[in-house]
Design an enzyme around this catalytic site. Structure first.
Site, short mmCIF file in Angstrom:
data_model
loop_
_atom_site.label_atom_id
_atom_site.label_comp_id
_atom_site.label_asym_id
_atom_site.label_seq_id
_atom_site.Cartn_x
_atom_site.Cartn_y
_atom_site.Cartn_z
N ASP A 254 0.85 -1.19 0.00
CA ASP A 254 0.00 0.00 0.00
C ASP A 254 0.88 1.24 0.00
O ASP A 254 1.95 1.24 -0.60
CB ASP A 254 -0.92 -0.05 1.23
CG ASP A 254 -2.29 0.55 0.97
OD1 ASP A 254 -2.35 1.79 0.86
OD2 ASP A 254 -3.29 -0.19 0.90
N HIS B 278 -3.73 5.62 3.65
CA HIS B 278 -4.51 4.48 3.18
C HIS B 278 -3.98 3.16 3.77
O HIS B 278 -4.73 2.32 4.23
CB HIS B 278 -4.46 4.43 1.65
CG HIS B 278 -5.40 3.45 1.04
ND1 HIS B 278 -5.03 2.17 0.71
CD2 HIS B 278 -6.70 3.56 0.70
CE1 HIS B 278 -6.07 1.53 0.18
NE2 HIS B 278 -7.09 2.35 0.17
N ASN C 223 -13.90 -0.71 -7.56
CA ASN C 223 -14.99 0.21 -7.22
C ASN C 223 -15.68 0.73 -8.47
O ASN C 223 -16.15 1.86 -8.49
CB ASN C 223 -14.45 1.41 -6.42
CG ASN C 223 -14.16 1.07 -4.99
OD1 ASN C 223 -14.33 -0.06 -4.58
ND2 ASN C 223 -13.70 2.05 -4.24
N SER D 188 -11.52 -1.63 -1.01
CA SER D 188 -10.23 -1.71 -0.32
C SER D 188 -10.46 -2.24 1.09
O SER D 188 -9.74 -3.12 1.57
CB SER D 188 -9.57 -0.33 -0.22
OG SER D 188 -8.91 0.01 -1.39
#
Length: 436
Positions: free
Chosen positions: A105, A140, A247, A311
């Protein structure tokens, strides 16, 4: 490579969250991928906006939604995913001790009170960009790590975020930069192999689970041979690979990578009622579903936010896999994937569909079912088992593009967070406001 973006939507400039009056100011600046528009509580002191971070938020991410302010002791009550995933039942067997989950990430804040002691020394595959103390750093990644292995803090660890596998360890591997990081262009041009390299490095460090809460689900998305090979390398070494399905549910349902690589446990998002989230991508590779709406997340700024995205769903399933592997360490990635499918709750008619895979993940049921399994050796995904359902669409069948979605640093995908609302601000000494 200029492919991937952190899942969410391209948010552009935004103001940072403000502190809640009467509470000590936040610690480090707001740093990683929970980007987007953020609402602040009335009467708060403004914190000037800092630099952004390199990942472009796109179709499979964690978007943040408005919510009411809450105290730390209200955070746990908002974590509906813990009950939905039967964690108390699973924790009677294990809380994930002995398992390492690699989080590929934007980096992870190892000093966050909800993660302290659970974060191993990782590696930065990008090699430049924002660092600790900068706003566009590890937001994130910290959010995903908290969902997987947060242990809370305070008396009895009753405050803050509790993860699905609170005794597991997090191995942070930075493969992308946050949206707004001034180095994102450089990373896009020079670090295209960061994701593939990160997967191999994490595997060689002994990661049991590899979480990929990122991806590219734009119309131009396509498989990369180096990434596919890295995933197969990880599977062949016994590491389960979990990724966000995407998404793009409201933007064409484009195929997302790395979710579509063979052998990956691809996760779609549902709300607390088990209903598919409208943003969640529907494709043949969906394995199971997990919480992806109204998810409470931790942030390096010591505030908590509520968000949505696949996520988050991927992180929940990585935590579930950690529990299964801790209880039954000899199981192969293929066995674990099959276990999750066979024990999933709320299965669609016919046993699976592209919206929710085999149904809602249930780690407690998977742990119980695994008791009768004989471990088999790990192996890369077989060519004949590459796809579920109808398999990949032809080029003519692919849907309209998400032209606005920008590329991300390295080869990794987009961040999940879009709009955030602060739930509660932690009690750390304030730092001086950043200069805009």
């Amino acid at each position: 490579m200029t492919r991937k973006v952190l899942y969410g939507t391209d948010r552009g400039p935004h103001s940072a969250p403000r502190a809640v009056p009467g509470t000590p100011p936040a610690g480090r600046a707001f740093r990683a991928a929970l980007h987007g528009t953020r609402k602040t509580l009335p009467g708060s002191r403004r914190v000037p906006r800092g630099r952004g971070f390199l990942v472009v938020v796109m179709a499979a991410g964690l978007a943040l939604l408005p919510s009411t302010a809450a105290h730390a002791d209200g955070i746990r009550a908002k974590q509906w995913g813990l009950d939905a995933m039967h964690t108390q039942e699973a924790w009677q067997t294990t809380k994930g001790a002995g398992i390492t989950v690699a989080v590929l990430d934007t980096g992870v804040d190892d000093e966050h009170p909800d993660l302290a002691g659970n974060v191993l020394t990782g590696r930065d595959m990008v090699g430049f960009g924002a660092g600790r103390g900068d706003r566009p750093w590890a937001r994130h990644g910290t959010a995903m790590a908290g969902i997987i292995a947060g242990h809370g803090h305070g008396a009895g660890n009753a405050d803050g975020v509790m993860g699905i596998a609170p005794e597991a360890k997090i191995l942070p591997v930075r493969v992308i930069l946050e949206d707004g990081d001034t180095a994102r262009g450089k990373a896009r041009d020079t670090r295209g192999n960061a994701l593939a390299e990160g997967i191999r490095w994490a595997t060689d460090q002994g990661a049991d689970v590899i979480n990929l809460s990122l991806g590219d689900d734009s119309k131009s998305a396509h498989p990369e041979a180096s990434e596919d090979a890295a995933v197969q390398y990880a599977l062949g070494k016994g590491a389960a690979v979990v990724a966000s399905a995407g998404n793009g549910g409201e933007k064409g349902d484009h195929i997302s990578y790395p979710a579509a690589y063979p052998g990956v446990i691809a996760v779609t998002a549902v709300d607390r009622y088990g209903t598919r989230a409208s943003f969640s991508t529907r494709r043949w590779y969906a394995t199971v579903s997990a919480p992806g709406v109204d998810v409470v997340i931790a942030d390096p700024d010591r505030k908590y936010y509520e968000g949505w995205g696949t996520s988050a769903a991927s992180a929940f399933v990585s935590g579930a896999v950690a529990l299964v592997k801790a209880a039954h360490p000899g199981l192969s990635p293929a066995q674990i994937k099959e276990l999750l499918e066979e024990t999933a709750r709320n299965a669609p008619a016919g046993g699976r569909d592209d919206s929710r895979g085999a149904g809602f993940v249930d780690p407690a049921a998977a742990i119980d079912a695994a008791a009768g399994l004989k471990p088999e050796g790990p192996a890369a995904a077989a060519q004949s088992d590459r796809y579920f359902g109808e398999g990949p669409d032809t080029a003519e069948d692919d849907r309209s593009s998400t032209a606005w979605a920008g590329p991300l640093a390295g080869s990794a995908g987009g961040v999940l967070l879009v709009a955030a609302t602060i739930l509660w601000r932690g009690s750390r000494r304030p730092r001086s406001p950043d200069v805009p």
